[in-house]
Design a protein around this motif. Sequence first.
Motif, short mmCIF file in Angstrom:
data_model
loop_
_atom_site.label_atom_id
_atom_site.label_comp_id
_atom_site.label_asym_id
_atom_site.label_seq_id
_atom_site.Cartn_x
_atom_site.Cartn_y
_atom_site.Cartn_z
N TYR A 1 -18.02 -35.21 -1.84
CA TYR A 1 -17.04 -34.62 -2.76
C TYR A 1 -17.72 -33.61 -3.69
N GLU B 1 -11.06 -30.38 -4.76
CA GLU B 1 -10.77 -31.81 -4.91
C GLU B 1 -9.85 -32.11 -6.08
N VAL B 2 -9.88 -31.26 -7.11
CA VAL B 2 -9.12 -31.59 -8.33
C VAL B 2 -8.39 -30.35 -8.86
N THR B 3 -7.43 -30.64 -9.70
CA THR B 3 -6.75 -29.58 -10.44
C THR B 3 -7.41 -29.52 -11.80
N MET C 1 -17.40 -44.16 -7.59
CA MET C 1 -17.19 -45.61 -7.69
C MET C 1 -16.50 -46.11 -6.42
N GLY C 2 -15.52 -45.34 -5.94
CA GLY C 2 -14.82 -45.72 -4.71
C GLY C 2 -15.77 -45.79 -3.52
N ALA C 3 -16.65 -44.78 -3.40
CA ALA C 3 -17.61 -44.77 -2.29
C ALA C 3 -18.57 -45.96 -2.40
N HIS D 1 -11.85 -33.06 -17.15
CA HIS D 1 -11.09 -33.93 -16.24
C HIS D 1 -11.87 -34.25 -14.97
N GLY E 1 -14.79 -41.60 -10.51
CA GLY E 1 -13.92 -42.50 -9.74
C GLY E 1 -14.18 -42.39 -8.25
N LEU E 2 -14.38 -41.17 -7.76
CA LEU E 2 -14.68 -40.99 -6.33
C LEU E 2 -16.00 -41.67 -5.98
N SER F 1 -14.55 -37.11 -14.70
CA SER F 1 -14.07 -38.49 -14.58
C SER F 1 -13.51 -38.78 -13.19
N VAL F 2 -12.79 -37.82 -12.64
CA VAL F 2 -12.28 -38.02 -11.27
C VAL F 2 -13.46 -38.20 -10.33
N ASP G 1 -7.08 -25.78 -8.08
CA ASP G 1 -5.85 -26.53 -7.84
C ASP G 1 -6.01 -27.34 -6.56
N SER G 2 -5.78 -28.64 -6.66
CA SER G 2 -6.05 -29.54 -5.54
C SER G 2 -5.11 -29.32 -4.36
#
Lengths: 267, 306
Positions: free
Chosen positions: A55, A104-106, A122-124, A112, A119-120, A115-116, A97-98
């Motif tokens: 990402y 990946e993000v807007t 943390m998910g991995a 912003h 989270g990505l 933090s996203v 813009d996603s």
Amino acid sequence: MFNAKTLRKTVLEMAYAGSTVHIGCAFSIIELLAVLYRKHLRYPGNDPLAANRDYLVLSKGHGVMAQYACLRELGWLKDDAFSGYFSDGSELKGLSDSLVNGLEVTSGSLGHGFSVGVGLAMGAKLRGTDQKTYALVGDGEINEGPIWEGALFAAHHDLENFMVIVDENGFQAMGSTDEVLKLGSVQSKFESFGFVAMTIDGHDETAIDDAITNLTESKSKSPKALIAKTIKGKGVPFMEHDNIWHYTRLNAETYAMALRAITEGIK
Amino acid sequence: MRDAFSEALVRLAKADPNILLLTGDHGYALFDDFRSECPKQYINAGIAEQNMVGMAAGLARAGFRPFVYGLSAFIPIRVVEQIKLDVAHDKLPVIFIGDGAGFVYSHLGTSHQSTEDIACTRAIPNLSVYSPGDRFEVTVCMEMAYQSKSSVYLRMGKSDRGDVHASKPQVNYGDLFQVKSGSMAENLAFIATGSMLCTAMEIATEAYPDATVWSVPFIKPINAEQVTDICRHARAIVTIEEHSVLGGLGSTIAELSSEFAPVRIFRVGVRDRFSRYCGSYEYLLKEHGLDVEAIKQQIHGFLIGN
């Protein structure tokens, strides 16, 4: 691929076609993106939506023209998207813009994407994959509080697969970072939050590559921070270090001058 | 209500390991069961709500189903922009739980009270807004939120006001529940949500036995045809909510009515003001004219002028 001169030319052409701003903000991250896309980011099947991709989160969404230029090289964006930049009904906006595959993000509202990205990562980690997350932030952007909320979280949870890359070009919208809100040492700040951090010349592709390799191959469980000292407007002498190119649009004359500077590599 | 919430959350999370509960360091005893039953699905993100919501967006992108918990004064109010940009923009399946809505934290003052959250969330595209009125509606809302696979704000208000339903009601998504039938001759309809459902039932039963009472657990999306039908057959409508009269349930009903079936509507709610005083929950309701007697008087005045 991802030749810095070509990428800057693409940015310049689309900025002129769309009569847009944020040129200096895109020029400072050209080499960082070039090295990431060329050497580090994995998109299996050249698919921007591959489930097991790495990402790249462009948290400083106003640098998006540099990323568009990279997506063109990957074949994910077509030439007419560039010549028609900012035309009515077109897809590519002035900030990330996603809805555009590969972004990946807007972002654009700052603080912003970091933090996203956490989270990505943390998910991995929860899934046990080897995906990496890179969040590219501006040095002005790290005025935002959520950056430091996320930094605490990333360190607390040993998100070794997360790397923040700070584009430290020394300027933000209204002036130099020293004038607006002094940052001091960005490297020490991230180190004090528990990151493994390095500072490099953000326009030296070898240094960038070596640093990213060292950080990603590090045995440390900590999240990583790469502080890239860059020049806002890099590549066009009359734009370099001149914050007016955060806001200024090109005219025929400045476009021709800038294009010549990039093409001929004028120092 | 909170037991029903915890029970539903644990049940859903045990069946789906992709469910993660993120809390901003709130909900101490509320999550005892969750933490013992699903410890690996529990993340205390710290007192850092903005980062928590951004992370939830990242986790949802990575295939997880985050439930983000906080007091409604913070989730959603403190993080409206993160909800808008990071989550709702891409219809990510993140479920926001705003607990203690309205005047639950009556003694703590304005920072912990929340009477603008429906208005703030209702205007965000792709975000649904739920407001259950008793424990059975909580269970329905939790199940609907999970099944919807889109972004949801679930508002939980005062939790100990008793049940209106006798069991878990059958419902179609967006529908209003009729919790009290009335006579066609009277044609007065009460439409209430959340904690004010019990109040509406009490007032209607005591003072307007022929009136119908409707519960609105789904403020958005709402069944517009059903609302229009209620408005078309009513002489007058009273909406009741523990929320501002601006932008909440009353506004929702008035917007639909004015467009499709005009009828006089009296919106009972918070009259665009903050709490001035400290006191019990009941005291705060009185301060805002939301106790049963005050509402009765307001309705009486409205109907006389009808």
